[in-house]
Write a protein that holds these residues in place. Structure first.
Motif, PDB file in Angstrom:
ATOM      1  N   ARG A 396      44.335  45.466  45.134  1.00 27.13           N
ATOM      2  CA  ARG A 396      44.944  45.176  46.435  1.00 27.13           C
ATOM      3  C   ARG A 396      44.623  43.743  46.861  1.00 27.13           C
ATOM      4  O   ARG A 396      43.479  43.289  46.747  1.00 27.13           O
ATOM      5  CB  ARG A 396      44.434  46.168  47.484  1.00 27.13           C
ATOM      6  CG  ARG A 396      45.171  46.102  48.820  1.00 27.13           C
ATOM      7  CD  ARG A 396      44.641  47.169  49.767  1.00 27.13           C
ATOM      8  NE  ARG A 396      45.301  47.126  51.057  1.00 27.13           N
ATOM      9  CZ  ARG A 396      46.412  47.781  51.357  1.00 27.13           C
ATOM     10  NH1 ARG A 396      46.976  48.546  50.436  1.00 27.13           N
ATOM     11  NH2 ARG A 396      46.956  47.697  52.554  1.00 27.13           N
ATOM     12  N   GLN A 397      45.645  43.045  47.341  1.00 25.56           N
ATOM     13  CA  GLN A 397      45.507  41.654  47.776  1.00 25.56           C
ATOM     14  C   GLN A 397      45.829  41.591  49.274  1.00 25.56           C
ATOM     15  O   GLN A 397      46.954  41.271  49.670  1.00 25.56           O
ATOM     16  CB  GLN A 397      46.474  40.764  46.993  1.00 25.56           C
ATOM     17  CG  GLN A 397      46.419  40.928  45.486  1.00 25.56           C
ATOM     18  CD  GLN A 397      45.221  40.233  44.883  1.00 25.56           C
ATOM     19  OE1 GLN A 397      44.773  39.208  45.380  1.00 25.56           O
ATOM     20  NE2 GLN A 397      44.688  40.790  43.805  1.00 25.56           N
ATOM     21  N   GLN A 401      49.866  37.636  51.910  1.00 22.99           N
ATOM     22  CA  GLN A 401      51.074  37.333  52.677  1.00 22.99           C
ATOM     23  C   GLN A 401      50.924  36.043  53.482  1.00 22.99           C
ATOM     24  O   GLN A 401      51.848  35.225  53.551  1.00 22.99           O
ATOM     25  CB  GLN A 401      51.399  38.489  53.622  1.00 22.99           C
ATOM     26  CG  GLN A 401      52.634  38.255  54.496  1.00 22.99           C
ATOM     27  CD  GLN A 401      53.943  38.388  53.735  1.00 22.99           C
ATOM     28  OE1 GLN A 401      54.378  39.494  53.441  1.00 22.99           O
ATOM     29  NE2 GLN A 401      54.569  37.267  53.411  1.00 22.99           N
ATOM     30  N   VAL A 410      55.885  41.080  50.494  1.00 23.17           N
ATOM     31  CA  VAL A 410      54.641  41.660  49.994  1.00 23.17           C
ATOM     32  C   VAL A 410      54.550  43.109  50.452  1.00 23.17           C
ATOM     33  O   VAL A 410      54.794  43.416  51.627  1.00 23.17           O
ATOM     34  CB  VAL A 410      53.413  40.880  50.520  1.00 23.17           C
ATOM     35  CG1 VAL A 410      52.117  41.525  50.034  1.00 23.17           C
ATOM     36  CG2 VAL A 410      53.475  39.424  50.081  1.00 23.17           C
ATOM     37  N   HIS A 412      52.015  46.796  49.870  1.00 24.04           N
ATOM     38  CA  HIS A 412      50.788  47.384  49.335  1.00 24.04           C
ATOM     39  C   HIS A 412      51.008  48.880  49.166  1.00 24.04           C
ATOM     40  O   HIS A 412      51.638  49.530  50.003  1.00 24.04           O
ATOM     41  CB  HIS A 412      49.613  47.138  50.283  1.00 24.04           C
ATOM     42  CG  HIS A 412      49.399  45.695  50.621  1.00 24.04           C
ATOM     43  ND1 HIS A 412      48.882  44.787  49.729  1.00 24.04           N
ATOM     44  CD2 HIS A 412      49.653  45.001  51.767  1.00 24.04           C
ATOM     45  CE1 HIS A 412      48.811  43.599  50.296  1.00 24.04           C
ATOM     46  NE2 HIS A 412      49.276  43.704  51.539  1.00 24.04           N
ATOM     47  N   THR A 417      49.234  45.876  44.796  1.00 23.09           N
ATOM     48  CA  THR A 417      50.036  44.966  45.622  1.00 23.09           C
ATOM     49  C   THR A 417      51.186  44.430  44.787  1.00 23.09           C
ATOM     50  O   THR A 417      50.996  44.054  43.625  1.00 23.09           O
ATOM     51  CB  THR A 417      49.187  43.792  46.143  1.00 23.09           C
ATOM     52  OG1 THR A 417      48.185  44.293  47.036  1.00 23.09           O
ATOM     53  CG2 THR A 417      50.047  42.778  46.891  1.00 23.09           C
TER      54      THR A 417
END
Length: 473
Positions: A396-397, A401, A410, A412, A417
Motif C-alpha cells: 500500500r502506498q 496521490q 490512484v 487502494h 495500490t
C-alpha cells in the motif's frame, strides 16, 4: 471553489438525455464536496428562470439557438467570477474562451462528434455551418485546452475527424448502483429498450426486423420505455407491421417502473447511428441484461462483444442476430453467466469516480493557467494524454496521490495500490514512479477496456478479473 457549467439543457428540460444526466450527477457531487456550482442553460416552458437543483444554481435564458449569445453575454459580465468553467459541447460550441478570457481555466466536455448528424437535422448550408463550427472554428478557439471525452470512441473521433491536438482525457459515465435482486427475468423472451424516441436512435430499424424475429422466437415481447417526438411515427409503424401484440410503448415512466421492466428483460438493444456512450446499456447491464447493438462509436465501447452482449456490423443482419442471441439466452446456465459478466462490467462505473476524474482535469488546468507547476516535476510527461500506464504495487502506498498529477488516478485495495498514469509509456512511467518513490510490481499499457474500467478493476476479486479479461500479471 466556484465552478460554472455551460450546457444547452439541464435535467429538467423535456429533451434532456445522457449528456445532461452526466453533468448533473457530477455537479451534485461537487456541491456535496463543498464547491459552488452555477449552471447556465436554455429556458424551457414551465421552468423558472432561476432554479436550484441538488444544490446547483441553474440560470435559464434563451432558446435552442439563442442560448449561445445569451451565455456569451453573461460570460463577459462574469469574467473572473468563477475559478473554472466546464464547457459542455453538444454539436454547437459555446466558444467560451472568446468571452471568459484567455487565462480562464476551461475544460470541454464532449460526448460525441456530430459531423454526420447535422445533415439529418438541417438544410445543406446550415449543416455545413454546423460542421465548420464544431470542427475548424472550435479547434481554433479552444486550441490546446483539455477535453474530457466520455469514451475512447469519442476521443478517436475528436482526433481523427476534428483534428484536436491538445490533451483529451477519458472520463466515462457512471451508472446506477447494482440492484440487490436481479432474479426477476420474465419467463418468455423479452426485449426491453429504454430510449428517447428521436430519429437518430433509429428505433424504426429495430421494429422493421421484429416481424421475422417474432416468427422464430415464440412468445416474444418488446417493451419500449421512453418518449419523444418520434413516438407517433413509431406507433404508426407498429400498426403497419402488425406488431401490436408484440410491442408495447410505455412512454416516460418512473424509475421504479423502468427498473421493474429492466429486471424482466432477457435482452436490450441499441440501433443508434452513434453515441458518446451507452448509458442505458450500462443501466441494463447493472440488472444483468446484455445488449445486442450495432457496432457504432460509443456503443462499441459500452458492450463487450460476446461477453456483455453482441455487436452487429451490418444493420441488415440485425434480425438474425436477435434470434441467435435470444436462443442463446434460453439456456439458463449461459444466461446466468452472461448476466454475471454484465453486472461485473457495470460495477466498474460510478459517478463518484467520474466526478473525481473531471475535478482532477479542472485542477490541472487551473494550475496550468497559474503557471504554478515546475517543469521538472511529475507534471512533465513526454507522451500524449491518449497513452496511459497502469502501475500496481503489492504494498500500500498511502501518500502517492499527493505526489502525482491531479489527472492521475490512484486506488487502494487492501494492502495493494494501483496508479493510472496519464501521458506515460512504460519508460516514462518508471521514471515518474522513481521520482515519487513508488515501487511497482507490474506495469502495463492501458487499453480501452482498462481505461474505462479504471485502476480499481485489476484489484477486484479474481473471478471478476477473469470475467472482464483484466489482469496485471
Amino acid at each position: 471553489m466556484r465552478l460554472l457549467v455551460l450546457n444547452w439543457r439541464d435535467v429538467r428540460h423535456p429533451l434532456a438525455g445522457g449528456a445532461e444526466q452526466y453533468m448533473h450527477e457530477i455537479g451534485k457531487r461537487w456541491v456535496a464536496s463543498g464547491a459552488h456550482v452555477t449552471w447556465l442553460t436554455a429556458a424551457v416552458p414551465g421552468q423558472p428562470a432561476r432554479d436550484r437543483l441538488d444544490g446547483m444554481h441553474v440560470v435559464r435564458a434563451g432558446g435552442e439557438l439563442s442560448v449561445y449569445p445569451r451565455v456569451a453575454a453573461r460570460l463577459l459580465r462574469l469574467r473572473g467570477h468563477f475559478d473554472a468553467i466546464v464547457d459542455c459541447q453538444n454539436g454547437t460550441p459555446f466558444f467560451s474562451p472568446l468571452f471568459a478570457g484567455r487565462r480562464a481555466p476551461i475544460v470541454q466536455i464532449v460526448h460525441h462528434v456530430h459531423q454526420d448528424q447535422f445533415s439529418t437535422h438541417f438544410s445543406a448550408p446550415m449543416a455545413a455551418l454546423g460542421r465548420w463550427l464544431e470542427g475548424p472554428a472550435a479547434r481554433r478557439v479552444y486550441g490546446r485546452r483539455p477535453i474530457a471525452a466520455v469514451s475512447p470512441s469519442t476521443r478517436h473521433e475528436l482526433r481523427s475527424r476534428l483534428g484536436y491536438r491538445g490533451p483529451i482525457f477519458v472520463v466515462p459515465n457512471g451508472t446506477v448502483p447494482l440492484p440487490a435482486d436481479t432474479t426477476l427475468r420474465a419467463p418468455d423472451p423479452t426485449i426491453v429498450v429504454v430510449s428517447r424516441l428521436v430519429p437518430h436512435k433509429r428505433i424504426d430499424l429495430l421494429l422493421g426486423h421484429l416481424g421475422m424475429v417474432a416468427d422464430q422466437v415464440p412468445g416474444l415481447r418488446v417493451e419500449i420505455v421512453g418518449d419523444g417526438p418520434d413516438r407517433a411515427r413509431l406507433q404508426s409503424l407498429v400498426h403497419e407491421l402488425d406488431l401490436h401484440s408484440t410491442v408495447t410503448f410505455h412512454g416516460r415512466v418512473s424509475n421504479e417502473a423502468r427498473d421493474q421492466l429492466l429486471a424482466s428483460a432477457w435482452l436490450t438493444t441499441s440501433t443508434s447511428q452513434a453515441e458518446g456512450w451507452g448509458c442505458t446499456i450500462l443501466e441494463a447491464a447493472a440488472w444483468g441484461v446484455p445488449c445486442l447493438a450495432l457496432r457504432v462509436p460509443g456503443v462499441r465501447d459500452s458492450v463487450l462483444d460476446g461477453e456483455t452482449g453482441w455487436l452487429v456490423d451490418d444493420a441488415r443482419h440485425l434480425g438474425s442476430a436477435l434470434v441467435r442471441a435470444l436462443n442463446e439466452l434460453r439456456d439458463p446456465v449461459r444466461a446466468e453467466a452472461v448476466a454475471d459478466t454484465c453486472r461485473t462490467w457495470a460495477g466498474c462505473f460510478s459517478w463518484d469516480r467520474s466526478a473525481n476524474l473531471l475535478a482532477g482535469i479542472l485542477h490541472s488546468e487551473m494550475a496550468r493557467m497559474r503557471e504554478s507547476a515546475p517543469a521538472s516535476s511529475v507534471e512533465h510527461r513526454e507522451a500524449r494524454s491518449d497513452i496511459a500506464v497502469l502501475a500496481v504495487s503489492d504494498q500500500r502506498q498511502p501518500d502517492v496521490q499527493a505526489r502525482l498529477r491531479t489527472v492521475d488516478e490512484v486506488v487502494h485495495f487492501g494492502d495493494r495500490t494501483a496508479v493510472m498514469l496519464n501521458g506515460c509509456d512504460e519508460p516514462a512511467a518508471t521514471a515518474v514512479l522513481r521520482r515519487v518513490g513508488m515501487q511497482a510490481d507490474s506495469l502495463q499499457l492501458v487499453d480501452n477496456r482498462l481505461m474505462l474500467a479504471g485502476p480499481a478493476a485489476p484489484l477486484a476479486p479474481e473471478r471478476a478479473l477473469a470475467q472482464l479479461g483484466l489482469d496485471t500479471a
